[in-house]
Enzyme design. Structure first.
Site, PDB file in Angstrom:
ATOM      1  N   GLY A 324       0.840  -1.197   0.000  1.00  0.00           N
ATOM      2  CA  GLY A 324       0.000   0.000   0.000  1.00  0.00           C
ATOM      3  C   GLY A 324       0.867   1.235   0.000  1.00  0.00           C
ATOM      4  O   GLY A 324       0.934   1.991  -0.963  1.00  0.00           O
ATOM      5  N   TYR A 370       3.913   8.238  15.243  1.00  0.00           N
ATOM      6  CA  TYR A 370       4.943   7.215  15.063  1.00  0.00           C
ATOM      7  C   TYR A 370       6.369   7.741  15.218  1.00  0.00           C
ATOM      8  O   TYR A 370       7.319   7.004  14.961  1.00  0.00           O
ATOM      9  CB  TYR A 370       4.847   6.601  13.660  1.00  0.00           C
ATOM     10  CG  TYR A 370       3.543   5.926  13.340  1.00  0.00           C
ATOM     11  CD1 TYR A 370       2.908   5.098  14.257  1.00  0.00           C
ATOM     12  CD2 TYR A 370       2.934   6.104  12.101  1.00  0.00           C
ATOM     13  CE1 TYR A 370       1.714   4.469  13.953  1.00  0.00           C
ATOM     14  CE2 TYR A 370       1.741   5.478  11.779  1.00  0.00           C
ATOM     15  CZ  TYR A 370       1.140   4.658  12.710  1.00  0.00           C
ATOM     16  OH  TYR A 370      -0.046   4.044  12.404  1.00  0.00           O
ATOM     17  N   CYS A 397      -2.951  23.451  18.171  1.00  0.00           N
ATOM     18  CA  CYS A 397      -2.612  23.779  19.557  1.00  0.00           C
ATOM     19  C   CYS A 397      -1.999  22.581  20.272  1.00  0.00           C
ATOM     20  O   CYS A 397      -2.550  22.070  21.260  1.00  0.00           O
ATOM     21  CB  CYS A 397      -3.854  24.283  20.279  1.00  0.00           C
ATOM     22  SG  CYS A 397      -4.409  25.886  19.670  1.00  0.00           S
ATOM     23  N   GLU A 398      -0.891  22.118  19.767  1.00  0.00           N
ATOM     24  CA  GLU A 398      -0.115  21.032  20.367  1.00  0.00           C
ATOM     25  C   GLU A 398       1.362  21.297  20.100  1.00  0.00           C
ATOM     26  O   GLU A 398       1.741  21.609  18.963  1.00  0.00           O
ATOM     27  CB  GLU A 398      -0.479  19.669  19.745  1.00  0.00           C
ATOM     28  CG  GLU A 398      -1.920  19.242  19.911  1.00  0.00           C
ATOM     29  CD  GLU A 398      -2.231  18.748  21.311  1.00  0.00           C
ATOM     30  OE1 GLU A 398      -1.279  18.395  22.044  1.00  0.00           O
ATOM     31  OE2 GLU A 398      -3.419  18.720  21.662  1.00  0.00           O
ATOM     32  N   TYR A 427      -1.174   7.004   4.500  1.00  0.00           N
ATOM     33  CA  TYR A 427      -1.480   7.223   5.903  1.00  0.00           C
ATOM     34  C   TYR A 427      -1.429   8.691   6.318  1.00  0.00           C
ATOM     35  O   TYR A 427      -1.242   9.001   7.485  1.00  0.00           O
ATOM     36  CB  TYR A 427      -0.572   6.380   6.805  1.00  0.00           C
ATOM     37  CG  TYR A 427      -0.647   4.920   6.461  1.00  0.00           C
ATOM     38  CD1 TYR A 427      -1.780   4.186   6.789  1.00  0.00           C
ATOM     39  CD2 TYR A 427       0.373   4.288   5.768  1.00  0.00           C
ATOM     40  CE1 TYR A 427      -1.880   2.853   6.446  1.00  0.00           C
ATOM     41  CE2 TYR A 427       0.282   2.956   5.416  1.00  0.00           C
ATOM     42  CZ  TYR A 427      -0.850   2.239   5.755  1.00  0.00           C
ATOM     43  OH  TYR A 427      -0.954   0.921   5.410  1.00  0.00           O
TER      44      TYR A 427
END
Length: 469
Positions: A324, A370, A397-398, A427
């Protein structure tokens, strides 16, 4: 391999960057292994794909924007089909739709002669909307609902991969009620620890997928399926993980699965005709990655299977694989517009350059999830400025909202510039979210100088339509 709690990898390489990242001699140069075939720079340093300028694409379709080189996507699909179709009497290639699936890409896969693996009712719905031949569809999933199984049976999908004893009973009952016999594979856990992130290693014992070979569960599942008149056992399935660069793990997996196949022959006097060794073939996200071409993978896997079958006195089963990422990933880059650039002081008088773009973890969660590495380049112009180690971050906001942890960008990158991140075809859109109520980005396919929208950009109206409060 988990990310630092603060999300910004403060505990790792610091302002000097990772050991594998080298300052480029030419900050405008494209590392060829990272980009689709049709990507190049013009005389002004502007990135072009399929003959079209990224500035034109940004003007017409907006940013963030996933840009797919359709020709490259199709070439990669054909490369797998040709390589694996030429081994062991002809192996089957199932494109893993979870990497990225749309009506358009499903049609490309069908036209290139591949089969399709789906793992939800939604992915099956896309495949059927695209007119994908149901007999060439396989259905995966560790917790398929009754409605999903019913839809698969009614559509006539070619095979269903069984993942639990409950599912064996459920599917057997549903198939019997429809007076059909469902073709199935049994997913096994072979106990292989693939050298990849813990979240995408899928063959060790302590995880949710499949039946353990070591515990005897897989053998018991085989007995249950063979007893059912409404199920036809085609073979065994194994998937050891994702982002794998060689065939060593597949060798161990094949040995253990084929040993089970030999045990099945001895106990039940039947040789299963098929074997699926899954996918997980890696791609290059940065210059440190060195993936193998399909022909090399195919030759290596053919040698492994022939050797193991000879050792157990088995006829060579029909192999299938499920690439994929290795088809969709390199064919796509994400285009962003720069909004803010600032340097942040660090210890010892050092600083870090932060380049903030108009997307982020809503269109690419892989860095946060990941600890994935990516590369990037200034896409809207060339530059003669010195390269500066930079971190490309999103607008969410991270503190862990990082797109590219470390890359050299020109010192003069500024608001309004376009930055392109390669290798985002797998992904990224499929795991995209509406975090901070950010509408999901559009996907445009480029081919022979023509750009075609294949997934439109979400709007605020789309978000509010779902809010019935």
């Amino acid at each position: 391999m988990r990310a630092h709690e603060a999300g910004a990898l403060h505990a790792e390489a610091g302002h000097r960057g990772p050991s594998w990242l080298r300052e480029p001699d030419d900050v405008n140069a494209l590392f060829p292994g990272l980009w689709a075939d049709g990507v190049e720079r013009d005389d002004d340093g502007v990135l072009r794909v399929g003959g079209l300028s990224v500035k034109e694409l940004a003007t017409e379709f907006g940013t963030p924007l996933y840009v797919v080189d359709e020709t490259d996507f199709r070439r990669r699909a054909r490369a797998f089909k040709d390589a694996f179709g030429g081994i062991l009497g002809g192996a089957d290639v199932y494109y893993a739709g979870k990497a990225f699936l749309s009506v358009a890409t499903a049609r490309w896969i069908a036209e290139e002669g591949l089969s399709l693996d789906v793992c939800s009712g939604g992915e099956l719905a896309v495949a059927l909307r695209a007119g994908f031949p149901p007999a060439r569809i396989g259905l995966h999933g560790n917790n398929k609902s009754v409605s999903e199984l019913v839809r698969a049976l009614d559509a006539g999908v070619g095979r269903i991969v069984l993942d639990s004893f409950e599912e064996i009973d459920r599917l057997a009952t549903l198939a019997a009620s429809r007076d059909v016999r469902a073709d199935v594979l049994i997913r096994t856990k072979v106990g292989v620890e693939a050298h990849t992130h813990e979240y995408i290693a899928t063959a060790h014992e302590d995880q949710k997928f499949g039946f353990s070979i070591a515990s005897g569960e897989a053998a018991e599942a085989v007995r249950a399926v063979l007893k059912s008149p409404s199920l036809r056992l085609l073979g065994l399935h194994s998937h050891i993980g994702s982002q794998i660069y060689d065939t060593a793990g597949f060798e161990v997996a094949a040995r253990r699965v084929l040993r089970l196949q030999a045990d099945i022959r001895d106990e039940h006097r039947v040789e299963l005709p098929e074997l699926d060794l899954g996918g997980g073939f890696g791609i290059a996200y940065t210059s440190q990655d060195d993936p193998q071409p399909p022909a090399v993978l195919a030759a290596g896997m053919a040698e492994i299977i022939e050797h193991e079958c000879a050792g157990y006195g088995l006829a060579v089963p029909r192999l299938s694989i499920e690439p994929g990422r290795s088809i969709a990933g390199p064919s796509t880059f994400t285009l962003y517009e720069v909004g803010t650039v600032k340097s942040v002081p660090l210890d010892g008088g050092a600083s870090r350059r932060y380049v903030a773009v108009d997307g982020g973890m809503s269109d690419n969660i892989r860095t946060a999830l990941y600890d994935a590495d990516y590369s990037c380049t200034l896409a809207s112009r060339g530059s003669s400025a010195a390269p500066v180690l930079s971190r490309v971050v999103g607008k969410h906001c991270e503190s862990g909202d990082i797109v590219v942890k470390d890359e050299f960008l020109p010192d003069d990158v500024a608001a309004g510039d376009l930055v392109a991140v390669p290798g985002t075809g797998a992904y990224c859109r499929s795991m995209a979210s509406n975090y901070n109520h950010q509408p999901r980005a559009a996907v445009v396919a480029v081919r022979d100088g023509d750009a075609r929208l294949i997934m439109r950009r979400e709007t605020e109206d789309d978000l509010l339509t779902l809010d019935v409060g």
